[in-house]
Motif scaffolding. Structure first.
Motif, PDB file in Angstrom:
ATOM      1  N   ASP A 248       0.796  -1.227   0.000  1.00  0.00           N
ATOM      2  CA  ASP A 248       0.000   0.000   0.000  1.00  0.00           C
ATOM      3  C   ASP A 248       0.829   1.277   0.000  1.00  0.00           C
ATOM      4  O   ASP A 248       0.275   2.383  -0.045  1.00  0.00           O
ATOM      5  CB  ASP A 248      -0.954   0.003   1.192  1.00  0.00           C
ATOM      6  N   THR A 249       2.144   1.150   0.024  1.00  0.00           N
ATOM      7  CA  THR A 249       3.004   2.310  -0.187  1.00  0.00           C
ATOM      8  C   THR A 249       3.354   2.458  -1.660  1.00  0.00           C
ATOM      9  O   THR A 249       4.039   3.409  -2.045  1.00  0.00           O
ATOM     10  CB  THR A 249       4.308   2.205   0.627  1.00  0.00           C
ATOM     11  N   GLY A 250       2.905   1.496  -2.481  1.00  0.00           N
ATOM     12  CA  GLY A 250       3.220   1.497  -3.899  1.00  0.00           C
ATOM     13  C   GLY A 250       4.485   0.729  -4.223  1.00  0.00           C
ATOM     14  O   GLY A 250       4.879   0.644  -5.397  1.00  0.00           O
ATOM     15  N   ASN A 251       5.107   0.128  -3.225  1.00  0.00           N
ATOM     16  CA  ASN A 251       6.340  -0.625  -3.427  1.00  0.00           C
ATOM     17  C   ASN A 251       6.025  -2.046  -3.876  1.00  0.00           C
ATOM     18  O   ASN A 251       5.200  -2.728  -3.266  1.00  0.00           O
ATOM     19  CB  ASN A 251       7.143  -0.659  -2.117  1.00  0.00           C
ATOM     20  N   THR A 252       6.641  -2.495  -4.950  1.00  0.00           N
ATOM     21  CA  THR A 252       6.466  -3.856  -5.432  1.00  0.00           C
ATOM     22  C   THR A 252       7.656  -4.706  -5.007  1.00  0.00           C
ATOM     23  O   THR A 252       8.800  -4.395  -5.332  1.00  0.00           O
ATOM     24  CB  THR A 252       6.324  -3.900  -6.960  1.00  0.00           C
ATOM     25  N   VAL A 253       7.351  -5.764  -4.270  1.00  0.00           N
ATOM     26  CA  VAL A 253       8.380  -6.715  -3.845  1.00  0.00           C
ATOM     27  C   VAL A 253       8.347  -7.894  -4.799  1.00  0.00           C
ATOM     28  O   VAL A 253       7.302  -8.524  -4.986  1.00  0.00           O
ATOM     29  CB  VAL A 253       8.138  -7.185  -2.400  1.00  0.00           C
ATOM     30  N   SER A 254       9.466  -8.202  -5.421  1.00  0.00           N
ATOM     31  CA  SER A 254       9.561  -9.314  -6.370  1.00  0.00           C
ATOM     32  C   SER A 254      10.648 -10.280  -5.921  1.00  0.00           C
ATOM     33  O   SER A 254      11.763  -9.858  -5.583  1.00  0.00           O
ATOM     34  CB  SER A 254       9.876  -8.797  -7.779  1.00  0.00           C
ATOM     35  N   LEU A 255      10.297 -11.555  -5.897  1.00  0.00           N
ATOM     36  CA  LEU A 255      11.240 -12.595  -5.488  1.00  0.00           C
ATOM     37  C   LEU A 255      11.233 -13.724  -6.509  1.00  0.00           C
ATOM     38  O   LEU A 255      10.309 -13.850  -7.318  1.00  0.00           O
ATOM     39  CB  LEU A 255      10.869 -13.147  -4.106  1.00  0.00           C
ATOM     40  N   ASP A 256      12.238 -14.569  -6.449  1.00  0.00           N
ATOM     41  CA  ASP A 256      12.343 -15.689  -7.378  1.00  0.00           C
ATOM     42  C   ASP A 256      11.319 -16.778  -7.079  1.00  0.00           C
ATOM     43  O   ASP A 256      11.012 -17.602  -7.946  1.00  0.00           O
ATOM     44  CB  ASP A 256      13.750 -16.305  -7.318  1.00  0.00           C
TER      45      ASP A 256
END
Length: 332
Positions: free
Chosen positions: A46-54
């Motif tokens: 909800d801060t607009g941060n996208t977390v991407s993991l393998d």
């Protein structure tokens, strides 16, 4: 406590920095847990941060309030931090908290070395707005962190995911469900909790037909009474959507209207709900002016519960509130 009590201070208690800063053992943002799904994984918070993991994360750490919700859906966290020990948090009643490493039991105190040792894939927390608009301030730390420096330090251990405690609880619950489903929770697992949640909401909606007025407060012997503004609290706002009435206490401050004990008689409602993190109802009744309120005279002073934003906890809290209001009557 300052007279301009903030929601952060109310929910989190005193702030103190406890991070040590040793990150040498940190193996990046992911770790080799069991049961992870194949392929890549991502989630936009909800801060607009996208977390991407393998791969889908399986080792989850975070704020008590956030991990409590995930645990209610079957995701057992590896580490926790927050304003209290898990054993003292109603959201963890009946759970085997020995399965979780507590890396912080006072707001803003996080043992970074202990957190590193748990090798979390992601760290979940909440973000609180700074005004009624629901706006988040990126210059302020996310909930659970003492300051931005500590938040950055923890973010080097694993990516941080924040769910905003803004708007109505229905929105927060839905966003928490989205996160849980991304972590592997199935619709089948969610079906019964969701049914119980909707049933509790229906019960409260029926109680609302009694047209009672309510006041939710956090009271302190030397500071007086802080009256919550329903539009600024997700849970209270969701109750208003179901038909409950929390009269606006006035004032220009966000979330609270601070009122002296001498002036509390200006705020007359049928029911008073007291925070479990401040004076309890019995202690408040010992205050002569409070004892003159219609709700106090009618003994309609009940707990104001703060529970995690998930179907299970919200159903319990809403049912408890409905049960108390079913006993109450109009006295104003």
């Amino acid at each position: 406590m300052p007279s301009s009590l903030s929601r952060r201070a109310f929910l989190g208690g005193s702030l103190a920095l406890g991070a040590t800063g040793l990150l040498a053992a940190c193996g990046g943002g992911t770790s080799s847990g069991q049961g992870g799904g194949s392929g890549s994984w991502s989630f936009t918070d909800d801060t607009g941060n996208t977390v991407s993991l393998d791969r889908r994360p399986t080792r989850i750490a975070g704020l008590n309030d956030a991990i409590a919700s995930l645990w209610n859906y079957g995701i057992v966290p590896v580490a926790s931090f927050g304003y209290t020990a898990l054993a003292d948090d109603v959201n963890f009643e009946g759970k085997d908290t020995s399965r979780v490493t507590e890396v912080g039991t006072t707001y803003g105190q996080i043992d970074v070395e202990a957190l590193v040792a748990q090798k979390p894939d992601v760290i979940v927390t909440h973000a609180y707005p700074v005004s009624t608009s629901g706006k988040l301030d990126p210059e302020k730390p996310l909930y659970g962190f003492n300051d931005l420096e500590q938040q950055k330090l923890v973010g080097e251990i694993a990516p941080i995911i924040a769910i905003a405690m803004a708007g109505s609880a229905t929105q927060v619950v839905s966003r928490t469900v989205e996160l849980a489903k991304s972590l592997g929770v199935t619709d089948e697992t969610l079906a019964k909790p969701k049914q119980d949640y909707e049933a509790a909401r229906d019960r409260l909606r029926k109680v609302a037909a009694k047209d009672l007025t309510l006041m939710a407060v956090a009271a302190y012997p030397s500071e007086g009474v802080h009256i919550a503004k329903a539009q600024d609290d997700p849970a209270l706002r969701s109750y208003v959507e179901l038909g409950l009435s929390y009269p606006d206490p006035g004032g220009t401050d966000y979330y609270w209207r601070a009122v002296s004990w001498e002036n509390i008689t200006d705020h007359r409602t049928d029911v008073v709900l007291y925070s479990l993190r401040a004076m309890d109802g019995k202690a408040m009744l010992d205050q002569p002016t409070f004892a003159q309120l219609p709700a106090a005279k009618a003994e309609q002073v009940y707990p104001w519960e703060f529970s995690s934003m998930d179907y299970v906890a919200q159903a319990r809290t809403i049912d408890n509130l409905a049960a108390n209001l079913e006993k109450a009557r109009k006295v104003t």
